[in-house]
Design an enzyme around this catalytic site. Sequence first.
Site, PDB file in Angstrom:
ATOM      1  N   GLY A 172      14.815   3.320  22.176  1.00 48.82           N
ATOM      2  CA  GLY A 172      13.555   3.524  22.895  1.00 48.82           C
ATOM      3  C   GLY A 172      13.222   2.388  23.847  1.00 48.82           C
ATOM      4  N   GLY A 215      17.912  -3.745  16.671  1.00 50.67           N
ATOM      5  CA  GLY A 215      17.204  -4.060  15.435  1.00 50.67           C
ATOM      6  C   GLY A 215      16.970  -2.818  14.601  1.00 50.67           C
ATOM      7  CG  ASP A 266       9.378  -0.844   7.212  1.00 51.48           C
ATOM      8  OD1 ASP A 266      10.074  -1.797   7.597  1.00 51.48           O
ATOM      9  OD2 ASP A 266       8.557  -0.249   7.939  1.00 51.48           O
ATOM     10  CG  PHE A 285       1.648  -3.604   2.736  1.00 53.84           C
ATOM     11  CD1 PHE A 285       0.872  -4.167   1.720  1.00 53.84           C
ATOM     12  CD2 PHE A 285       2.404  -2.475   2.461  1.00 53.84           C
ATOM     13  CE1 PHE A 285       0.865  -3.603   0.461  1.00 53.84           C
ATOM     14  CE2 PHE A 285       2.398  -1.911   1.195  1.00 53.84           C
ATOM     15  CZ  PHE A 285       1.626  -2.471   0.179  1.00 53.84           C
ATOM     16  N   GLY A 286       5.070  -4.450   3.588  1.00 53.52           N
ATOM     17  CA  GLY A 286       6.290  -3.627   3.549  1.00 53.52           C
ATOM     18  C   GLY A 286       7.433  -4.151   4.390  1.00 53.52           C
ATOM     19  CE1 TYR A 290      12.111  -4.799  12.707  1.00 50.79           C
ATOM     20  CE2 TYR A 290       9.909  -5.716  12.794  1.00 50.79           C
ATOM     21  CZ  TYR A 290      10.960  -5.057  13.408  1.00 50.79           C
ATOM     22  OH  TYR A 290      10.845  -4.665  14.724  1.00 50.79           O
ATOM     23  CE1 TYR A 341       3.620  -0.852  13.403  1.00 48.88           C
ATOM     24  CE2 TYR A 341       2.544  -2.891  14.050  1.00 48.88           C
ATOM     25  CZ  TYR A 341       3.174  -2.115  13.090  1.00 48.88           C
ATOM     26  OH  TYR A 341       3.377  -2.615  11.820  1.00 48.88           O
TER      27      TYR A 341
HETATM   28  N1  CAA Z   1      -2.253  -3.423   2.684  1.00 49.80           N
HETATM   29  C1  CAA Z   1      -2.546  -3.461   1.370  1.00 49.80           C
HETATM   30  N2  CAA Z   1      -2.162  -2.515   0.502  1.00 49.80           N
HETATM   31  C2  CAA Z   1      -1.437  -1.509   0.984  1.00 49.80           C
HETATM   32  C3  CAA Z   1      -1.107  -1.392   2.354  1.00 49.80           C
HETATM   33  C4  CAA Z   1      -1.533  -2.405   3.220  1.00 49.80           C
HETATM   34  N3  CAA Z   1      -1.267  -2.401   4.519  1.00 49.80           N
HETATM   35  N4  CAA Z   1      -0.376  -0.287   2.523  1.00 49.80           N
HETATM   36  C5  CAA Z   1      -0.255   0.294   1.301  1.00 49.80           C
HETATM   37  N5  CAA Z   1      -0.911  -0.431   0.366  1.00 49.80           N
HETATM   38  C6  CAA Z   1      -1.019  -0.161  -1.027  1.00 49.80           C
HETATM   39  C7  CAA Z   1      -1.265   1.312  -1.334  1.00 49.80           C
HETATM   40  O1  CAA Z   1      -2.630   1.601  -1.271  1.00 49.80           O
HETATM   41  C8  CAA Z   1      -0.701   1.431  -2.738  1.00 49.80           C
HETATM   42  O2  CAA Z   1      -1.616   0.877  -3.629  1.00 49.80           O
HETATM   43  P1  CAA Z   1      -1.721   1.431  -5.152  1.00 49.80           P
HETATM   44  O3  CAA Z   1      -0.376   1.196  -5.778  1.00 49.80           O
HETATM   45  O4  CAA Z   1      -2.818   0.595  -5.739  1.00 49.80           O
HETATM   46  O5  CAA Z   1      -2.072   2.874  -5.022  1.00 49.80           O
HETATM   47  C9  CAA Z   1       0.498   0.520  -2.683  1.00 49.80           C
HETATM   48  O6  CAA Z   1       0.228  -0.439  -1.670  1.00 49.80           O
HETATM   49  C10 CAA Z   1       1.751   1.305  -2.299  1.00 49.80           C
HETATM   50  O7  CAA Z   1       2.817   0.571  -2.728  1.00 49.80           O
HETATM   51  P2  CAA Z   1       4.243   1.234  -2.743  1.00 49.80           P
HETATM   52  O8  CAA Z   1       5.233   0.183  -3.047  1.00 49.80           O
HETATM   53  O9  CAA Z   1       4.255   2.468  -3.579  1.00 49.80           O
HETATM   54  O10 CAA Z   1       4.369   1.612  -1.211  1.00 49.80           O
HETATM   55  P3  CAA Z   1       5.078   2.851  -0.598  1.00 49.80           P
HETATM   56  O11 CAA Z   1       6.458   2.907  -1.116  1.00 49.80           O
HETATM   57  O12 CAA Z   1       4.217   4.035  -0.707  1.00 49.80           O
HETATM   58  O13 CAA Z   1       5.109   2.446   0.955  1.00 49.80           O
HETATM   59  C11 CAA Z   1       5.826   1.181   2.847  1.00 49.80           C
HETATM   60  C12 CAA Z   1       5.472   1.146   1.361  1.00 49.80           C
HETATM   61  C13 CAA Z   1       7.066   2.056   3.063  1.00 49.80           C
HETATM   62  C14 CAA Z   1       6.152  -0.218   3.257  1.00 49.80           C
HETATM   63  C15 CAA Z   1       4.638   1.748   3.640  1.00 49.80           C
HETATM   64  O14 CAA Z   1       3.488   1.017   3.291  1.00 49.80           O
HETATM   65  C16 CAA Z   1       4.837   1.657   5.133  1.00 49.80           C
HETATM   66  O15 CAA Z   1       5.566   2.400   5.734  1.00 49.80           O
HETATM   67  N6  CAA Z   1       4.147   0.705   5.765  1.00 49.80           N
HETATM   68  C17 CAA Z   1       4.241   0.480   7.222  1.00 49.80           C
HETATM   69  C18 CAA Z   1       5.202  -0.619   7.484  1.00 49.80           C
HETATM   70  C19 CAA Z   1       5.222  -0.879   8.959  1.00 49.80           C
HETATM   71  O16 CAA Z   1       4.224  -1.107   9.613  1.00 49.80           O
HETATM   72  N7  CAA Z   1       6.423  -0.889   9.514  1.00 49.80           N
HETATM   73  C20 CAA Z   1       6.569  -1.109  10.920  1.00 49.80           C
HETATM   74  C21 CAA Z   1       7.737  -0.298  11.418  1.00 49.80           C
HETATM   75  S1  CAA Z   1       7.831  -0.289  13.175  1.00 49.80           S
HETATM   76  C22 CAA Z   1       8.378  -1.802  13.560  1.00 49.80           C
HETATM   77  O17 CAA Z   1       8.762  -2.568  12.728  1.00 49.80           O
HETATM   78  C23 CAA Z   1       8.384  -2.148  15.008  1.00 49.80           C
HETATM   79  C24 CAA Z   1       7.639  -3.371  15.261  1.00 49.80           C
HETATM   80  O18 CAA Z   1       8.249  -4.414  15.490  1.00 49.80           O
HETATM   81  C25 CAA Z   1       6.168  -3.341  15.302  1.00 49.80           C
END
Ligand code: CAA
Length: 248
Positions: free
Chosen positions: A14, A92, A96, A150-151, A155, A187
């Site tokens: 992209g 890259g 996550d 977060f996550g 990265y 983003y």
């Molecule tokens: N802050 C705090 N808590 C959070 C949160 C956040 N931002 N996001 C989720 N949580 C919490 C949830 O509420 C949940 O809490 P409970 O367990 O109390 O219900 C818990 O964390 C979920 O934990 P899991 O381990 O089960 O998480 P998951 O497996 O459902 O998802 C994840 C984890 C895949 C990382 C998901 O949160 C996600 O996709 N996050 C986005 C990550 C992101 O922004 N990636 C960017 C990709 S694009 C890129 O990287 C390009 C760039 O350079 C910008």
Amino acid sequence: MGKKVALVTGGTGGIGSAICHELATQGFTVVAGYNSGGNHEKAQKWKAEQAEQGFDIDVAYGDVSDPDSSEQCVSGILEKHGSIDVLVNNAGITRDSTFRKMTLEQWDEVMNANLRSVFNMTRLCINPMLESKWGRVINISSVNGQKGQFGQTNYAAAKAGMHGFTKSLAQEVAAKGITVNTISPGYVLTSMVAAIGDEILDKIASTIPVGRLGQPEEIACAVAYLSSEPAGFITGSNLAINGGQHMF
Ligand code: CAA
């Protein structure tokens, strides 16, 4: 003197495609590096699509996380085009996962594709740049390398590592006509960001003061500027392009 040659790793993706377009528009001979899991057909299709849009962009296969494959990629380009004057380390991946669930494989994959790759590719391109006393190295990092996410412990660590690399190499080659800079996109509307999932993405988008995601072209124009002659006094810097999501 002939046209300067730019290599954009991850060039068929992209942000990569937009960078290739902009550099071609600015008069560079452009090579898009691709891995695509070794899917050469897909890359050839991409090349044909660019040609249809009026962009003559070459493609070169290479797994940038692998030193041998990187070497084959770079030596092939040097043989065909004579030089690599601009290297854009753009390739890259994301794997996550919350840290508790993250596997060693997810950690290694991201560190290798996003940071080891910068070592692999820059190492191969820097000596020819030093010989020609001109060069531009532009590392595409991320807002998440600056603010964390977060996550994304893997990265964010890899993307943060790029800054230390940039500032150190910039000092080593500054006197030789080579600049080394980092761009940290926020983003941006690409398939990588689209993969996040609507609910989480909406939440993230709501934290961007400009009120929208970025466009790949908005990153590409900055790459073109840093590649240009007038940008010769900018080195070791980081340009944050994130819609105001992280200000410092
Ligand atoms: N802050 C705090 N808590 C959070 C949160 C956040 N931002 N996001 C989720 N949580 C919490 C949830 O509420 C949940 O809490 P409970 O367990 O109390 O219900 C818990 O964390 C979920 O934990 P899991 O381990 O089960 O998480 P998951 O497996 O459902 O998802 C994840 C984890 C895949 C990382 C998901 O949160 C996600 O996709 N996050 C986005 C990550 C992101 O922004 N990636 C960017 C990709 S694009 C890129 O990287 C390009 C760039 O350079 C910008």
